[in-house]
Motif scaffolding. Structure first.
Motif, short mmCIF file in Angstrom:
data_model
loop_
_atom_site.label_atom_id
_atom_site.label_comp_id
_atom_site.label_asym_id
_atom_site.label_seq_id
_atom_site.Cartn_x
_atom_site.Cartn_y
_atom_site.Cartn_z
N GLN A 132 -9.52 -4.55 -6.63
CA GLN A 132 -9.87 -3.56 -7.63
C GLN A 132 -9.83 -2.13 -7.08
O GLN A 132 -9.82 -1.16 -7.86
CB GLN A 132 -11.28 -3.83 -8.17
CG GLN A 132 -11.47 -5.21 -8.77
CD GLN A 132 -10.74 -5.39 -10.08
OE1 GLN A 132 -10.30 -4.43 -10.70
NE2 GLN A 132 -10.57 -6.65 -10.49
N ASP A 178 -0.20 3.05 -10.66
CA ASP A 178 -1.50 3.63 -11.03
C ASP A 178 -1.91 4.73 -10.06
O ASP A 178 -2.59 5.69 -10.45
CB ASP A 178 -2.58 2.54 -11.04
CG ASP A 178 -2.38 1.54 -12.17
OD1 ASP A 178 -1.66 1.86 -13.13
OD2 ASP A 178 -2.96 0.44 -12.07
N SER A 210 -4.35 -1.83 -3.03
CA SER A 210 -3.14 -2.57 -3.41
C SER A 210 -3.05 -3.95 -2.76
O SER A 210 -2.45 -4.86 -3.32
CB SER A 210 -1.90 -1.75 -3.03
OG SER A 210 -1.91 -1.43 -1.65
N GLU A 251 -12.56 -1.63 0.00
CA GLU A 251 -11.84 -2.70 -0.69
C GLU A 251 -12.47 -4.05 -0.38
O GLU A 251 -12.61 -4.91 -1.25
CB GLU A 251 -10.36 -2.68 -0.28
CG GLU A 251 -9.65 -1.38 -0.64
CD GLU A 251 -8.20 -1.35 -0.16
OE1 GLU A 251 -7.65 -2.45 0.10
OE2 GLU A 251 -7.63 -0.26 -0.04
N ARG A 308 -0.16 -1.46 -9.37
CA ARG A 308 -1.20 -0.72 -8.66
C ARG A 308 -0.63 0.55 -8.04
O ARG A 308 -1.25 1.62 -8.10
CB ARG A 308 -1.84 -1.59 -7.58
CG ARG A 308 -2.61 -2.78 -8.08
CD ARG A 308 -3.82 -2.38 -8.88
NE ARG A 308 -4.86 -1.82 -8.05
CZ ARG A 308 -5.95 -1.21 -8.51
NH1 ARG A 308 -6.09 -1.04 -9.82
NH2 ARG A 308 -6.87 -0.75 -7.70
N TYR A 309 0.56 0.44 -7.44
CA TYR A 309 1.19 1.62 -6.86
C TYR A 309 1.46 2.66 -7.95
O TYR A 309 1.26 3.86 -7.74
CB TYR A 309 2.49 1.23 -6.16
CG TYR A 309 2.30 0.78 -4.73
CD1 TYR A 309 2.32 1.68 -3.68
CD2 TYR A 309 2.10 -0.57 -4.43
CE1 TYR A 309 2.15 1.28 -2.36
CE2 TYR A 309 1.93 -0.99 -3.12
CZ TYR A 309 1.95 -0.07 -2.09
OH TYR A 309 1.77 -0.47 -0.80
#
Length: 369
Positions: free
Chosen positions: A62, A37, A65, A87, A34-35
Protein backbone atom coordinates in the motif's frame (compact mmCIF):
# COMPACT_ATOMS: atom_id res chain seq x y z
CA UNK A 1 11.87 -7.76 -2.76
CA UNK A 2 12.81 -4.90 -5.10
CA UNK A 3 14.08 -4.80 -8.70
CA UNK A 4 17.87 -4.71 -8.23
CA UNK A 5 20.41 -7.52 -8.50
CA UNK A 6 20.84 -7.82 -4.72
CA UNK A 7 17.10 -8.45 -4.17
CA UNK A 8 17.36 -12.25 -4.04
CA UNK A 9 14.54 -13.09 -1.63
CA UNK A 10 12.25 -14.36 -4.40
CA UNK A 11 14.87 -16.75 -5.71
CA UNK A 12 15.79 -17.90 -2.19
CA UNK A 13 12.18 -18.73 -1.34
CA UNK A 14 11.71 -20.62 -4.62
CA UNK A 15 14.87 -22.65 -4.04
CA UNK A 16 13.85 -23.38 -0.46
CA UNK A 17 10.43 -24.63 -1.59
CA UNK A 18 11.92 -26.39 -4.65
CA UNK A 19 9.49 -24.67 -7.00
CA UNK A 20 10.00 -22.43 -10.04
CA UNK A 21 9.42 -18.69 -10.16
CA UNK A 22 6.42 -17.73 -12.29
CA UNK A 23 5.61 -14.32 -13.76
CA UNK A 24 2.21 -13.11 -12.47
CA UNK A 25 0.76 -10.94 -15.24
CA UNK A 26 -1.99 -9.50 -13.06
CA UNK A 27 0.58 -8.55 -10.42
CA UNK A 28 2.75 -7.01 -13.15
CA UNK A 29 -0.14 -4.77 -14.16
CA UNK A 30 -0.69 -3.74 -10.55
CA UNK A 31 2.98 -2.85 -10.14
CA UNK A 32 2.94 -0.81 -13.36
CA UNK A 33 -0.13 0.97 -12.04
CA UNK A 34 1.70 1.84 -8.82
CA UNK A 35 4.50 3.45 -10.84
CA UNK A 36 1.92 5.47 -12.78
CA UNK A 37 0.37 6.58 -9.48
CA UNK A 38 3.80 7.86 -8.45
CA UNK A 39 4.18 9.71 -11.77
CA UNK A 40 6.95 7.38 -12.96
CA UNK A 41 7.51 4.87 -15.73
CA UNK A 42 8.29 1.29 -14.72
CA UNK A 43 11.69 0.16 -15.98
CA UNK A 44 12.21 -3.26 -17.55
CA UNK A 45 14.23 -4.52 -14.58
CA UNK A 46 11.24 -3.80 -12.28
CA UNK A 47 9.24 -6.58 -13.96
CA UNK A 48 11.03 -9.15 -11.79
CA UNK A 49 8.95 -7.92 -8.84
CA UNK A 50 6.02 -9.78 -10.42
CA UNK A 51 7.88 -13.12 -10.17
CA UNK A 52 6.30 -15.30 -7.49
CA UNK A 53 7.29 -18.83 -6.35
CA UNK A 54 4.81 -21.38 -7.66
CA UNK A 55 1.99 -21.85 -5.15
CA UNK A 56 2.77 -18.62 -3.27
CA UNK A 57 0.56 -15.54 -3.10
CA UNK A 58 1.60 -11.92 -3.39
CA UNK A 59 0.97 -9.31 -0.71
CA UNK A 60 -0.10 -5.88 -1.91
CA UNK A 61 2.16 -2.97 -1.00
CA UNK A 62 0.00 0.00 0.00
CA UNK A 63 2.99 2.32 0.47
CA UNK A 64 5.35 1.41 -2.38
CA UNK A 65 5.80 -0.75 -5.46
CA UNK A 66 7.52 -3.95 -4.26
CA UNK A 67 4.95 -6.64 -3.32
CA UNK A 68 5.44 -9.11 -0.50
CA UNK A 69 5.19 -12.90 -0.70
CA UNK A 70 3.32 -15.46 1.37
CA UNK A 71 4.51 -19.03 0.93
CA UNK A 72 3.36 -22.11 2.84
CA UNK A 73 6.01 -24.78 3.26
CA UNK A 74 5.38 -27.97 5.26
CA UNK A 75 2.27 -26.34 6.66
CA UNK A 76 4.17 -23.32 7.97
CA UNK A 77 3.39 -19.87 6.50
CA UNK A 78 6.45 -17.84 5.48
CA UNK A 79 6.11 -14.11 4.88
CA UNK A 80 8.64 -12.02 2.96
CA UNK A 81 8.14 -8.27 3.23
CA UNK A 82 9.92 -5.28 1.66
CA UNK A 83 12.74 -3.80 3.72
CA UNK A 84 11.67 -0.14 3.59
CA UNK A 85 10.41 0.40 7.18
CA UNK A 86 7.27 2.33 6.21
CA UNK A 87 6.28 -0.28 3.63
CA UNK A 88 7.13 -3.19 5.93
CA UNK A 89 5.04 -1.81 8.81
CA UNK A 90 2.00 -1.21 6.61
CA UNK A 91 2.18 -4.65 5.01
CA UNK A 92 2.66 -6.39 8.33
CA UNK A 93 -0.32 -4.57 9.84
CA UNK A 94 -2.69 -5.17 6.91
CA UNK A 95 -1.58 -8.55 5.59
CA UNK A 96 0.45 -10.52 8.13
CA UNK A 97 -0.85 -9.64 11.57
CA UNK A 98 -4.53 -10.40 10.86
CA UNK A 99 -3.59 -13.93 9.69
CA UNK A 100 -1.37 -14.56 12.69
CA UNK A 101 -4.12 -13.45 15.06
CA UNK A 102 -6.67 -15.70 13.34
CA UNK A 103 -4.29 -18.65 13.36
CA UNK A 104 -2.85 -18.50 16.84
CA UNK A 105 -5.57 -16.70 18.87
CA UNK A 106 -3.22 -15.39 21.57
CA UNK A 107 -4.34 -15.34 25.18
CA UNK A 108 -5.86 -12.00 26.10
CA UNK A 109 -3.50 -9.96 28.25
CA UNK A 110 -3.88 -6.41 29.54
CA UNK A 111 -0.91 -4.07 29.33
CA UNK A 112 -0.33 -0.62 30.78
CA UNK A 113 2.72 1.39 29.74
CA UNK A 114 4.64 4.01 31.71
CA UNK A 115 6.55 6.47 29.55
CA UNK A 116 9.55 7.98 31.35
CA UNK A 117 11.76 10.83 30.16
CA UNK A 118 15.53 11.38 30.62
CA UNK A 119 16.02 8.82 33.37
CA UNK A 120 18.17 5.77 32.80
CA UNK A 121 16.77 2.25 32.58
CA UNK A 122 18.91 1.00 35.47
CA UNK A 123 17.78 3.89 37.69
CA UNK A 124 14.13 3.14 36.95
CA UNK A 125 14.66 -0.57 37.58
CA UNK A 126 16.29 0.14 40.95
CA UNK A 127 13.32 2.25 42.04
CA UNK A 128 10.97 -0.58 41.08
CA UNK A 129 13.05 -3.48 42.43
CA UNK A 130 10.93 -4.18 45.52
CA UNK A 131 7.70 -3.46 43.63
CA UNK A 132 8.72 -5.92 40.91
CA UNK A 133 9.52 -8.66 43.42
CA UNK A 134 6.04 -8.26 44.87
CA UNK A 135 4.16 -8.70 41.58
CA UNK A 136 1.32 -11.26 41.78
CA UNK A 137 1.69 -14.57 39.99
CA UNK A 138 0.89 -14.25 36.28
CA UNK A 139 1.86 -10.56 36.11
CA UNK A 140 5.11 -9.33 34.58
CA UNK A 141 7.09 -6.20 33.83
CA UNK A 142 9.31 -5.34 30.86
CA UNK A 143 11.75 -2.44 30.49
CA UNK A 144 12.37 -0.99 27.03
CA UNK A 145 15.04 1.68 26.75
CA UNK A 146 15.53 4.19 23.98
CA UNK A 147 17.62 7.36 23.85
CA UNK A 148 16.17 9.61 26.56
CA UNK A 149 13.12 7.44 27.13
CA UNK A 150 12.27 4.32 29.09
CA UNK A 151 9.05 2.36 28.70
CA UNK A 152 7.87 0.18 31.57
CA UNK A 153 5.24 -2.33 30.44
CA UNK A 154 3.11 -4.00 33.09
CA UNK A 155 1.21 -7.03 31.77
CA UNK A 156 -1.25 -9.48 33.28
CA UNK A 157 -4.63 -11.18 32.86
CA UNK A 158 -6.68 -8.60 34.80
CA UNK A 159 -6.88 -5.05 33.43
CA UNK A 160 -7.91 -3.41 36.72
CA UNK A 161 -5.03 -5.02 38.61
CA UNK A 162 -2.57 -4.14 35.84
CA UNK A 163 -3.67 -0.49 35.95
CA UNK A 164 -3.33 -0.41 39.72
CA UNK A 165 0.14 -1.92 39.60
CA UNK A 166 1.21 0.54 36.91
CA UNK A 167 0.00 3.55 38.87
CA UNK A 168 1.82 2.29 41.97
CA UNK A 169 4.97 1.96 39.88
CA UNK A 170 4.53 5.51 38.58
CA UNK A 171 4.43 6.84 42.15
CA UNK A 172 7.71 5.05 42.88
CA UNK A 173 9.44 6.35 39.74
CA UNK A 174 8.33 9.93 40.36
CA UNK A 175 7.75 12.95 38.14
CA UNK A 176 9.88 11.69 35.26
CA UNK A 177 6.80 9.64 34.27
CA UNK A 178 5.05 11.76 31.66
CA UNK A 179 2.35 9.35 30.46
CA UNK A 180 0.49 6.23 31.62
CA UNK A 181 -1.32 4.45 28.81
CA UNK A 182 -3.14 1.26 27.94
CA UNK A 183 -1.50 -0.75 25.18
CA UNK A 184 -4.48 -0.14 22.86
CA UNK A 185 -4.16 3.65 23.13
CA UNK A 186 -2.03 5.56 20.60
CA UNK A 187 1.46 6.11 21.95
CA UNK A 188 2.17 9.55 23.38
CA UNK A 189 5.64 10.90 22.59
CA UNK A 190 7.09 13.54 24.87
CA UNK A 191 6.39 16.27 22.30
CA UNK A 192 2.70 15.33 22.27
CA UNK A 193 2.57 15.61 26.07
CA UNK A 194 4.13 19.09 25.88
CA UNK A 195 1.62 20.19 23.25
CA UNK A 196 -1.21 18.77 25.35
CA UNK A 197 -0.12 20.87 28.33
CA UNK A 198 0.07 23.96 26.13
CA UNK A 199 -3.38 23.22 24.74
CA UNK A 200 -4.82 23.03 28.24
CA UNK A 201 -3.39 26.49 29.00
CA UNK A 202 -4.27 27.83 25.52
CA UNK A 203 -0.65 28.89 25.14
CA UNK A 204 1.66 28.92 22.13
CA UNK A 205 5.33 27.99 21.81
CA UNK A 206 8.22 28.80 19.49
CA UNK A 207 11.78 27.48 19.24
CA UNK A 208 15.21 29.10 18.94
CA UNK A 209 17.79 26.48 18.01
CA UNK A 210 21.50 26.31 17.39
CA UNK A 211 23.15 22.89 17.81
CA UNK A 212 19.83 21.00 17.36
CA UNK A 213 19.32 22.54 13.91
CA UNK A 214 15.54 22.46 14.06
CA UNK A 215 15.23 19.14 15.86
CA UNK A 216 12.99 20.50 18.61
CA UNK A 217 10.67 22.06 16.05
CA UNK A 218 10.62 18.82 14.07
CA UNK A 219 9.67 16.80 17.16
CA UNK A 220 6.79 19.17 17.84
CA UNK A 221 5.55 19.25 14.24
CA UNK A 222 5.69 15.46 14.02
CA UNK A 223 2.60 15.53 16.26
CA UNK A 224 -0.69 15.91 14.33
CA UNK A 225 -2.46 19.14 15.21
CA UNK A 226 0.74 20.83 16.44
CA UNK A 227 -0.08 23.99 14.48
CA UNK A 228 -2.67 24.81 17.13
CA UNK A 229 0.14 25.64 19.56
CA UNK A 230 3.48 25.67 17.72
CA UNK A 231 4.09 28.98 15.94
CA UNK A 232 7.48 28.19 14.39
CA UNK A 233 11.17 28.45 15.06
CA UNK A 234 14.41 30.22 14.24
CA UNK A 235 17.52 28.18 13.48
CA UNK A 236 20.46 30.48 14.21
CA UNK A 237 23.56 28.38 13.80
CA UNK A 238 26.05 31.19 13.28
CA UNK A 239 26.89 33.91 15.79
CA UNK A 240 25.92 36.56 13.23
CA UNK A 241 22.39 35.18 12.85
CA UNK A 242 21.99 34.94 16.61
CA UNK A 243 22.59 38.68 16.69
CA UNK A 244 20.65 39.56 13.55
CA UNK A 245 17.52 37.44 14.11
CA UNK A 246 17.44 36.99 17.88
CA UNK A 247 19.15 40.26 18.93
CA UNK A 248 21.72 38.40 21.02
CA UNK A 249 24.24 41.19 21.82
CA UNK A 250 27.37 40.83 19.72
CA UNK A 251 29.41 42.11 22.66
CA UNK A 252 28.11 39.22 24.75
CA UNK A 253 29.13 36.66 22.11
CA UNK A 254 32.56 38.27 21.78
CA UNK A 255 32.98 38.02 25.54
CA UNK A 256 31.64 34.53 26.35
CA UNK A 257 31.18 32.79 22.98
CA UNK A 258 27.96 31.14 21.86
CA UNK A 259 27.99 28.18 24.27
CA UNK A 260 26.94 30.04 27.37
CA UNK A 261 23.86 30.27 29.61
CA UNK A 262 23.52 33.99 28.93
CA UNK A 263 23.39 33.32 25.19
CA UNK A 264 20.68 30.69 25.68
CA UNK A 265 18.74 33.23 27.75
CA UNK A 266 19.19 35.95 25.12
CA UNK A 267 18.10 33.57 22.34
CA UNK A 268 14.89 32.76 24.19
CA UNK A 269 14.23 36.42 24.89
CA UNK A 270 14.82 37.40 21.26
CA UNK A 271 12.65 34.58 19.90
CA UNK A 272 9.79 35.46 22.25
CA UNK A 273 9.90 39.06 21.08
CA UNK A 274 10.17 38.05 17.42
CA UNK A 275 7.36 35.48 17.39
CA UNK A 276 4.99 36.68 20.08
CA UNK A 277 4.78 33.14 21.46
CA UNK A 278 3.77 32.60 25.05
CA UNK A 279 6.64 30.15 25.52
CA UNK A 280 10.05 29.75 23.91
CA UNK A 281 12.69 27.06 24.30
CA UNK A 282 16.26 27.77 23.14
CA UNK A 283 19.21 25.42 22.61
CA UNK A 284 22.92 26.16 22.25
CA UNK A 285 25.93 23.93 22.78
CA UNK A 286 28.65 21.72 21.33
CA UNK A 287 27.43 18.74 19.32
CA UNK A 288 30.92 17.45 18.59
CA UNK A 289 32.83 15.42 17.72
CA UNK A 290 35.51 17.92 18.68
CA UNK A 291 35.65 20.84 21.07
CA UNK A 292 34.25 24.27 20.24
CA UNK A 293 35.18 27.51 21.96
CA UNK A 294 37.25 25.43 24.38
CA UNK A 295 34.19 23.47 25.55
CA UNK A 296 33.79 19.72 25.35
CA UNK A 297 31.26 17.91 23.13
CA UNK A 298 27.98 17.49 24.98
CA UNK A 299 28.20 20.84 26.79
CA UNK A 300 24.73 22.27 26.26
CA UNK A 301 22.62 25.12 27.62
CA UNK A 302 18.84 25.25 27.41
CA UNK A 303 16.53 28.14 28.22
CA UNK A 304 12.77 28.18 28.63
CA UNK A 305 10.88 31.46 28.89
CA UNK A 306 7.17 31.96 29.43
CA UNK A 307 4.44 33.73 31.37
CA UNK A 308 4.83 34.18 35.11
CA UNK A 309 3.30 31.24 37.01
CA UNK A 310 1.12 33.58 39.06
CA UNK A 311 -0.46 35.05 35.93
CA UNK A 312 1.20 38.41 36.48
CA UNK A 313 2.76 40.71 33.91
CA UNK A 314 6.28 39.33 34.31
CA UNK A 315 7.97 36.32 32.76
CA UNK A 316 9.60 33.23 34.17
CA UNK A 317 12.94 32.01 32.90
CA UNK A 318 14.66 28.70 33.43
CA UNK A 319 18.21 28.06 32.18
CA UNK A 320 19.93 24.72 32.67
CA UNK A 321 23.26 23.19 31.76
CA UNK A 322 23.67 19.68 30.42
CA UNK A 323 26.78 17.53 30.22
CA UNK A 324 25.82 14.85 27.71
CA UNK A 325 28.54 12.21 27.85
CA UNK A 326 28.16 10.92 24.32
CA UNK A 327 30.90 10.70 21.70
CA UNK A 328 28.48 10.63 18.79
CA UNK A 329 27.31 13.95 17.34
CA UNK A 330 23.87 12.64 16.45
CA UNK A 331 23.31 11.28 19.95
CA UNK A 332 24.25 14.62 21.52
CA UNK A 333 21.79 16.45 19.29
CA UNK A 334 18.96 13.96 19.83
CA UNK A 335 19.55 13.93 23.58
CA UNK A 336 19.38 17.72 23.60
CA UNK A 337 16.01 17.67 21.83
CA UNK A 338 14.58 15.31 24.45
CA UNK A 339 15.99 17.36 27.32
CA UNK A 340 14.58 20.55 25.79
CA UNK A 341 11.10 19.06 25.56
CA UNK A 342 11.35 17.68 29.08
CA UNK A 343 12.44 21.07 30.42
CA UNK A 344 9.37 22.64 28.82
CA UNK A 345 7.12 19.93 30.27
CA UNK A 346 8.56 20.38 33.72
CA UNK A 347 8.27 24.16 33.58
CA UNK A 348 4.66 23.98 32.43
CA UNK A 349 3.91 21.47 35.19
CA UNK A 350 5.89 23.41 37.83
CA UNK A 351 8.22 20.48 38.50
CA UNK A 352 11.88 20.46 39.47
CA UNK A 353 14.76 19.78 37.10
CA UNK A 354 15.18 16.40 35.45
CA UNK A 355 18.15 14.11 35.99
CA UNK A 356 21.23 15.74 34.43
CA UNK A 357 19.73 19.24 34.24
CA UNK A 358 21.72 21.71 36.40
CA UNK A 359 19.99 25.04 36.85
CA UNK A 360 21.96 28.21 36.11
CA UNK A 361 20.97 31.14 38.29
CA UNK A 362 23.74 33.68 37.68
CA UNK A 363 22.97 35.57 34.47
CA UNK A 364 24.25 38.97 33.38
CA UNK A 365 21.90 41.65 34.65
CA UNK A 366 21.80 43.58 31.35
CA UNK A 367 19.77 40.81 29.70
CA UNK A 368 17.07 40.98 32.35
CA UNK A 369 16.18 44.57 31.54
Amino acid sequence: MGPTSDDITREALARYARVPLLRDQHLLELIAGRYRDFGAVMQVNSEVMADVPQGATSLINQEGSAPGIRLVSDGVPIFALPGVPREMRAMFSHEVLPELLREFQPETQATTVLRIAVEGESSVAMKLRDWEQGLPSGFSVAYLADLGNVLVKVTGPDEAIVNGLAHNAALLVGDSVYAIQNRSAPSTPLAAEVLGLLREKRHSIATAESLTGGGVGQALTDVPGSSENYLGGLITYSPALKTELLTVPSALIEKVGTVDPNVAYAMALGARRATGADWVVATTGVAGPGQSEGKSPGTVYLAVMGPAPDGGAGVQVRVVKLEIHRSDRDLVRRSTVIHALELVRRTLSELGNAVGQVEVTHLVTELRK
